[in-house]
Design a protein around this motif. Structure first.
Motif, PDB file in Angstrom:
ATOM      1  N   LYS A   6      -3.352   4.797  -5.966  1.00  0.00           N
ATOM      2  CA  LYS A   6      -4.579   4.814  -5.171  1.00  0.00           C
ATOM      3  C   LYS A   6      -4.891   3.411  -4.650  1.00  0.00           C
ATOM      4  N   ALA A   7      -4.733   2.418  -5.494  1.00  0.00           N
ATOM      5  CA  ALA A   7      -4.979   1.030  -5.084  1.00  0.00           C
ATOM      6  C   ALA A   7      -3.994   0.610  -3.998  1.00  0.00           C
ATOM      7  N   LYS A   8      -2.719   0.969  -4.161  1.00  0.00           N
ATOM      8  CA  LYS A   8      -1.713   0.638  -3.154  1.00  0.00           C
ATOM      9  C   LYS A   8      -2.046   1.298  -1.827  1.00  0.00           C
ATOM     10  N   LYS A   9      -2.515   2.540  -1.890  1.00  0.00           N
ATOM     11  CA  LYS A   9      -2.869   3.266  -0.666  1.00  0.00           C
ATOM     12  C   LYS A   9      -4.014   2.570   0.054  1.00  0.00           C
ATOM     13  N   GLU A  10      -5.038   2.166  -0.671  1.00  0.00           N
ATOM     14  CA  GLU A  10      -6.179   1.482  -0.069  1.00  0.00           C
ATOM     15  C   GLU A  10      -5.755   0.156   0.565  1.00  0.00           C
ATOM     16  N   ILE A  11      -4.913  -0.584  -0.126  1.00  0.00           N
ATOM     17  CA  ILE A  11      -4.432  -1.864   0.394  1.00  0.00           C
ATOM     18  C   ILE A  11      -3.586  -1.627   1.651  1.00  0.00           C
ATOM     19  N   ALA A  12      -2.694  -0.658   1.588  1.00  0.00           N
ATOM     20  CA  ALA A  12      -1.821  -0.364   2.729  1.00  0.00           C
ATOM     21  C   ALA A  12      -2.627   0.049   3.945  1.00  0.00           C
ATOM     22  N   LEU A  13      -3.639   0.876   3.757  1.00  0.00           N
ATOM     23  CA  LEU A  13      -4.462   1.303   4.879  1.00  0.00           C
ATOM     24  C   LEU A  13      -5.235   0.135   5.472  1.00  0.00           C
ATOM     25  N   SER A  14      -5.708  -0.760   4.634  1.00  0.00           N
ATOM     26  CA  SER A  14      -6.410  -1.950   5.130  1.00  0.00           C
ATOM     27  C   SER A  14      -5.471  -2.824   5.959  1.00  0.00           C
ATOM     28  N   MET A  15      -4.259  -3.017   5.474  1.00  0.00           N
ATOM     29  CA  MET A  15      -3.277  -3.818   6.210  1.00  0.00           C
ATOM     30  C   MET A  15      -2.948  -3.176   7.556  1.00  0.00           C
ATOM     31  N   ALA A  16      -2.776  -1.860   7.557  1.00  0.00           N
ATOM     32  CA  ALA A  16      -2.456  -1.146   8.794  1.00  0.00           C
ATOM     33  C   ALA A  16      -3.614  -1.238   9.784  1.00  0.00           C
TER      34      ALA A  16
END
Length: 57
Positions: A15-25
């Motif tokens: 979940k944390a990785k998903k949130e970080i990835a979406l922010s980067m995108a």
């Protein structure tokens, strides 16, 4: 009990990785670079982005 704990930790990490990835995108970072930095497959990153776009509509 330990298995349940481990599964919960993995779920939280994903979940944390998903949130970080979406922010980067959202900041315009390339999917390939996001995948490399977050250590998740490009396909998963693209799936998350697509899901997020559907929810935002």
């Amino acid at each position: 009990m330990e298995k349940i704990y481990s599964e919960g930790m993995e779920s939280g990490e994903l979940k944390a990785k998903k949130e970080i990835a979406l922010s980067m995108a959202e900041e315009g970072m390339d999917v390939k670079k996001v995948a490399r930095l977050v250590k998740v497959s490009e396909d998963d990153i693209q799936k998350w982005i697509n899901e997020n776009m559907c929810v935002a509509k």
